[in-house]
Write an enzyme that holds these catalytic residues in place. Sequence first.
Site, PDB file in Angstrom:
ATOM      1  N   ASP A  11       0.846  -1.191   0.000  1.00 52.25           N
ATOM      2  CA  ASP A  11       0.000   0.000   0.000  1.00 52.25           C
ATOM      3  C   ASP A  11       0.881   1.240   0.000  1.00 52.25           C
ATOM      4  O   ASP A  11       2.004   1.232   0.501  1.00 52.25           O
ATOM      5  CB  ASP A  11      -0.940   0.035   1.202  1.00 52.25           C
ATOM      6  N   GLY A  12       0.332   2.293  -0.570  1.00 57.57           N
ATOM      7  CA  GLY A  12       0.980   3.591  -0.571  1.00 57.57           C
ATOM      8  C   GLY A  12      -0.016   4.620  -0.068  1.00 57.57           C
ATOM      9  O   GLY A  12      -1.225   4.421  -0.166  1.00 57.57           O
ATOM     10  N   GLU A  49       2.045   3.781  -4.437  1.00 54.48           N
ATOM     11  CA  GLU A  49       1.459   2.456  -4.673  1.00 54.48           C
ATOM     12  C   GLU A  49       2.426   1.591  -5.485  1.00 54.48           C
ATOM     13  O   GLU A  49       2.652   0.421  -5.172  1.00 54.48           O
ATOM     14  CB  GLU A  49       0.122   2.573  -5.412  1.00 54.48           C
ATOM     15  N   ASP A  71      -4.469  -2.623  -3.140  1.00 58.08           N
ATOM     16  CA  ASP A  71      -5.770  -1.969  -3.282  1.00 58.08           C
ATOM     17  C   ASP A  71      -5.745  -0.959  -4.429  1.00 58.08           C
ATOM     18  O   ASP A  71      -6.714  -0.255  -4.668  1.00 58.08           O
ATOM     19  CB  ASP A  71      -6.233  -1.333  -1.970  1.00 58.08           C
ATOM     20  N   HIS A 126      -9.078  -0.187   2.823  1.00 57.97           N
ATOM     21  CA  HIS A 126      -9.762   0.302   4.026  1.00 57.97           C
ATOM     22  C   HIS A 126     -10.978  -0.555   4.364  1.00 57.97           C
ATOM     23  O   HIS A 126     -12.024  -0.055   4.748  1.00 57.97           O
ATOM     24  CB  HIS A 126     -10.160   1.775   3.866  1.00 57.97           C
ATOM     25  N   ASP A 136      -1.434   0.133   5.132  1.00 58.46           N
ATOM     26  CA  ASP A 136      -1.927   1.509   5.087  1.00 58.46           C
ATOM     27  C   ASP A 136      -1.461   2.285   6.317  1.00 58.46           C
ATOM     28  O   ASP A 136      -0.978   3.414   6.204  1.00 58.46           O
ATOM     29  CB  ASP A 136      -3.450   1.512   4.991  1.00 58.46           C
TER      30      ASP A 136
END
Length: 148
Positions: A11-12, A49, A71, A126, A136
């Site tokens: 994740d970024g 990302e 994501d 999320h 995250d």
Amino acid sequence: MIKKEVEIYTDGACTGNPGAGGYCAILIYKGVEKIVSGSEESTTNNRMELLSAIMGLKALKESCKVKLYSDSQYLVDAFNKGWIFEWQMKGWRTASKSEVKNVDLWEAILEQMQKHEVEFIKVKGHADNEYNNRCDKIAREEYKKYVN
């Protein structure tokens, strides 16, 4: 030789677009986790990302079979829908002939894919994925280094 099977969650995160950004990758092999994370002072969410995937893949010490969870629809679709190969064939141009952004990072991912067998898997951000949520949180902690 049979390749090790590794899961990588990525994740970024970014405070603005552009703004301070962070990335995280959690590598899992036989129940053992390794976390790779970092930050940049001025970047974009898409760059973070992509960088999370690159750094996760770079952390592997040998050629592996990888399930990479993200994501980022942008990242996952680029490979699963073949966009990246079309962009590459068209001189890093999109179907609408505009310049592809983040070519340096796309090329770095392609370089890693020469070493590893990678399957890109989309996860809902999320939501209820423990590893995506941890990534995250760590990515957000990383960019706080640059936020007053």
